[in-house]
Design a protein around this motif. Structure first.
Motif, PDB file in Angstrom:
ATOM      1  N   ARG A  84      92.803 -13.124 -62.087  1.00  0.00           N
ATOM      2  CA  ARG A  84      92.925 -13.758 -60.778  1.00  0.00           C
ATOM      3  C   ARG A  84      94.219 -14.574 -60.747  1.00  0.00           C
ATOM      4  N   PRO A  85      94.733 -14.859 -59.564  1.00  0.00           N
ATOM      5  CA  PRO A  85      95.970 -15.642 -59.483  1.00  0.00           C
ATOM      6  C   PRO A  85      95.746 -17.103 -59.859  1.00  0.00           C
ATOM      7  N   VAL A  86      96.783 -17.727 -60.398  1.00  0.00           N
ATOM      8  CA  VAL A  86      96.723 -19.151 -60.737  1.00  0.00           C
ATOM      9  C   VAL A  86      97.903 -19.864 -60.080  1.00  0.00           C
ATOM     10  N   LEU A  87      97.758 -21.169 -59.916  1.00  0.00           N
ATOM     11  CA  LEU A  87      98.805 -21.974 -59.293  1.00  0.00           C
ATOM     12  C   LEU A  87     100.018 -22.109 -60.215  1.00  0.00           C
ATOM     13  N   ILE A  88     101.196 -21.931 -59.626  1.00  0.00           N
ATOM     14  CA  ILE A  88     102.446 -22.147 -60.347  1.00  0.00           C
ATOM     15  C   ILE A  88     103.284 -23.109 -59.505  1.00  0.00           C
ATOM     16  N   PRO A  89     103.230 -24.406 -59.789  1.00  0.00           N
ATOM     17  CA  PRO A  89     103.965 -25.386 -58.982  1.00  0.00           C
ATOM     18  C   PRO A  89     105.469 -25.089 -58.958  1.00  0.00           C
ATOM     19  N   GLU A  90     106.056 -25.243 -57.768  1.00  0.00           N
ATOM     20  CA  GLU A  90     107.502 -25.111 -57.638  1.00  0.00           C
ATOM     21  C   GLU A  90     108.139 -26.441 -58.032  1.00  0.00           C
ATOM     22  N   LEU A  91     108.975 -26.414 -59.057  1.00  0.00           N
ATOM     23  CA  LEU A  91     109.524 -27.652 -59.611  1.00  0.00           C
ATOM     24  C   LEU A  91     110.654 -28.215 -58.752  1.00  0.00           C
ATOM     25  N   GLY A  92     111.477 -27.340 -58.189  1.00  0.00           N
ATOM     26  CA  GLY A  92     112.588 -27.805 -57.368  1.00  0.00           C
ATOM     27  C   GLY A  92     113.508 -28.735 -58.154  1.00  0.00           C
ATOM     28  N   THR A  93     114.097 -29.689 -57.460  1.00  0.00           N
ATOM     29  CA  THR A  93     115.002 -30.638 -58.103  1.00  0.00           C
ATOM     30  C   THR A  93     114.304 -31.928 -58.528  1.00  0.00           C
ATOM     31  N   PHE A  94     113.039 -32.084 -58.108  1.00  0.00           N
ATOM     32  CA  PHE A  94     112.353 -33.357 -58.374  1.00  0.00           C
ATOM     33  C   PHE A  94     111.493 -33.321 -59.626  1.00  0.00           C
ATOM     34  N   TRP A  95     110.761 -32.208 -59.827  1.00  0.00           N
ATOM     35  CA  TRP A  95     109.774 -32.169 -60.899  1.00  0.00           C
ATOM     36  C   TRP A  95     110.273 -31.440 -62.136  1.00  0.00           C
ATOM     37  N   ARG A  96     109.682 -31.781 -63.254  1.00  0.00           N
ATOM     38  CA  ARG A  96     109.794 -30.992 -64.474  1.00  0.00           C
ATOM     39  C   ARG A  96     108.379 -30.783 -65.008  1.00  0.00           C
ATOM     40  N   ALA A  97     108.160 -29.680 -65.692  1.00  0.00           N
ATOM     41  CA  ALA A  97     106.847 -29.385 -66.265  1.00  0.00           C
ATOM     42  C   ALA A  97     106.831 -29.812 -67.727  1.00  0.00           C
ATOM     43  N   ASN A  98     105.902 -30.696 -68.078  1.00  0.00           N
ATOM     44  CA  ASN A  98     105.779 -31.162 -69.465  1.00  0.00           C
ATOM     45  C   ASN A  98     104.784 -30.332 -70.270  1.00  0.00           C
ATOM     46  N   ASN A  99     103.851 -29.695 -69.561  1.00  0.00           N
ATOM     47  CA  ASN A  99     102.828 -28.921 -70.274  1.00  0.00           C
ATOM     48  C   ASN A  99     102.171 -27.941 -69.308  1.00  0.00           C
ATOM     49  N   ALA A 100     101.727 -26.826 -69.834  1.00  0.00           N
ATOM     50  CA  ALA A 100     100.993 -25.831 -69.043  1.00  0.00           C
ATOM     51  C   ALA A 100     100.066 -25.098 -70.000  1.00  0.00           C
ATOM     52  N   GLU A 101      98.770 -25.123 -69.703  1.00  0.00           N
ATOM     53  CA  GLU A 101      97.826 -24.516 -70.627  1.00  0.00           C
ATOM     54  C   GLU A 101      96.507 -24.170 -69.943  1.00  0.00           C
ATOM     55  N   MET A 102      95.785 -23.244 -70.562  1.00  0.00           N
ATOM     56  CA  MET A 102      94.422 -22.919 -70.131  1.00  0.00           C
ATOM     57  C   MET A 102      93.476 -23.647 -71.075  1.00  0.00           C
ATOM     58  N   GLN A 103      92.565 -24.408 -70.516  1.00  0.00           N
ATOM     59  CA  GLN A 103      91.640 -25.207 -71.308  1.00  0.00           C
ATOM     60  C   GLN A 103      90.240 -24.605 -71.231  1.00  0.00           C
ATOM     61  N   GLY A 104      89.639 -24.400 -72.386  1.00  0.00           N
ATOM     62  CA  GLY A 104      88.301 -23.842 -72.431  1.00  0.00           C
ATOM     63  C   GLY A 104      87.238 -24.908 -72.266  1.00  0.00           C
ATOM     64  N   GLY A 105      85.993 -24.478 -72.282  1.00  0.00           N
ATOM     65  CA  GLY A 105      84.874 -25.400 -72.127  1.00  0.00           C
ATOM     66  C   GLY A 105      83.849 -24.829 -71.177  1.00  0.00           C
ATOM     67  N   ALA A 106      82.910 -25.670 -70.746  1.00  0.00           N
ATOM     68  CA  ALA A 106      81.904 -25.208 -69.793  1.00  0.00           C
ATOM     69  C   ALA A 106      82.566 -24.690 -68.523  1.00  0.00           C
ATOM     70  N   THR A 107      83.664 -25.332 -68.128  1.00  0.00           N
ATOM     71  CA  THR A 107      84.495 -24.865 -67.019  1.00  0.00           C
ATOM     72  C   THR A 107      85.889 -24.613 -67.546  1.00  0.00           C
ATOM     73  N   VAL A 108      86.372 -23.387 -67.352  1.00  0.00           N
ATOM     74  CA  VAL A 108      87.724 -23.052 -67.796  1.00  0.00           C
ATOM     75  C   VAL A 108      88.711 -23.582 -66.762  1.00  0.00           C
ATOM     76  N   VAL A 109      89.776 -24.213 -67.248  1.00  0.00           N
ATOM     77  CA  VAL A 109      90.728 -24.872 -66.354  1.00  0.00           C
ATOM     78  C   VAL A 109      92.159 -24.474 -66.711  1.00  0.00           C
ATOM     79  N   TRP A 110      92.915 -24.137 -65.680  1.00  0.00           N
ATOM     80  CA  TRP A 110      94.361 -23.934 -65.818  1.00  0.00           C
ATOM     81  C   TRP A 110      95.017 -25.226 -65.338  1.00  0.00           C
ATOM     82  N   GLU A 111      95.852 -25.842 -66.195  1.00  0.00           N
ATOM     83  CA  GLU A 111      96.413 -27.146 -65.842  1.00  0.00           C
ATOM     84  C   GLU A 111      97.896 -27.219 -66.185  1.00  0.00           C
ATOM     85  N   VAL A 112      98.655 -27.747 -65.225  1.00  0.00           N
ATOM     86  CA  VAL A 112     100.096 -27.951 -65.400  1.00  0.00           C
ATOM     87  C   VAL A 112     100.377 -29.443 -65.199  1.00  0.00           C
ATOM     88  N   THR A 113     101.051 -30.054 -66.167  1.00  0.00           N
ATOM     89  CA  THR A 113     101.400 -31.478 -66.071  1.00  0.00           C
ATOM     90  C   THR A 113     102.845 -31.610 -65.608  1.00  0.00           C
TER      91      THR A 113
END
Length: 214
Positions: A84-113
């Motif tokens: 399925r598709p996942v969110l990919i934030p557009e960084l532009g000139t303001f943001w930088r991505a410090n981390n991006a990972e899929m986290q397991g558990g009772a609920t699987v989570v895709w998270e970008v910091t």
């Protein structure tokens, strides 16, 4: 005729064997002390020289800039795994991505910091996509905090979460979340409501795509 021991002027007579031994012992002690002092001075000079070499001889320059994180490449593997598709934030000139990972558990989570690129800006925002989840999942990420309001962003209704204390909520001061088909999208961190809303606005087209793919 045997040679007589020399007369010591300070004594007016020859030294006794005990006095001779004491004098030699004192002389040896003074010599050793002078050697120890010289060794200490020499060691200090060597240390100063080494420090000087480190300070003045080691090449210096600007810190090497960290290579940007390729969020899209990481997301590609997650999309393949979750089908399925996942969110990919557009960084532009303001943001930088410090981390991006899929986290397991009772609920699987895709998270970008995300964090601001500029040193004059502070805070962070985590963009989380909880698969097969709804609004009941968000308080698990927010230390039990329930939504207190709703706000309209990009034509979608977003739940508003306002943690009372940043110290007790992993520095999180503001969060918003919305349903995207089978998934729940949560933006949480330490940026203002306006800044978080701007980020949410940029994600609207992708959120709609996720909703349609469910």
């Amino acid at each position: 005729m045997s040679k007589q021991p020399p007369i010591i002027a300070e004594l007016g007579r020859p030294e006794t064997p005990d006095e001779t031994a004491a004098r030699k012992a004192a002389s040896s002690k003074a010599y050793r002390s002078s050697q120890t002092f010289r060794n200490l001075i020499a060691a200090l000079l060597v240390t100063v020289a080494v420090v000087a070499v480190i300070i003045f001889a080691v090449p210096r320059g600007e810190p090497v800039e960290r290579k940007p994180l390729d969020v899209a490449a990481v997301a590609e593997g997650v999309e393949s795994s979750m089908e399925r598709p996942v969110l990919i934030p557009e960084l532009g000139t303001f943001w930088r991505a410090n981390n991006a990972e899929m986290q397991g558990g009772a609920t699987v989570v895709w998270e970008v910091t995300l964090a601001p690129k500029s040193d004059t800006e502070r805070g962070f925002v985590k963009v989380a996509q909880a698969f097969d989840a709804d609004a009941s999942w968000a308080p698990q990420r927010l230390n039990g905090i329930a939504p207190t309001d709703t706000v309209r962003i990009g034509g979608l209704d977003w739940d508003v979460y306002k943690p009372g204390s940043a110290e007790s909520n992993a520095n999180v001061t503001y969060a918003i979340g919305t349903q995207a088909g089978d998934d729940y999208i949560l933006l949480y961190g330490a940026r203002s409501a306006d800044s978080t809303a701007e980020l949410a606005e940029s994600l609207i087209p992708q959120i709609r795509d996720i909703s349609e793919a469910s």
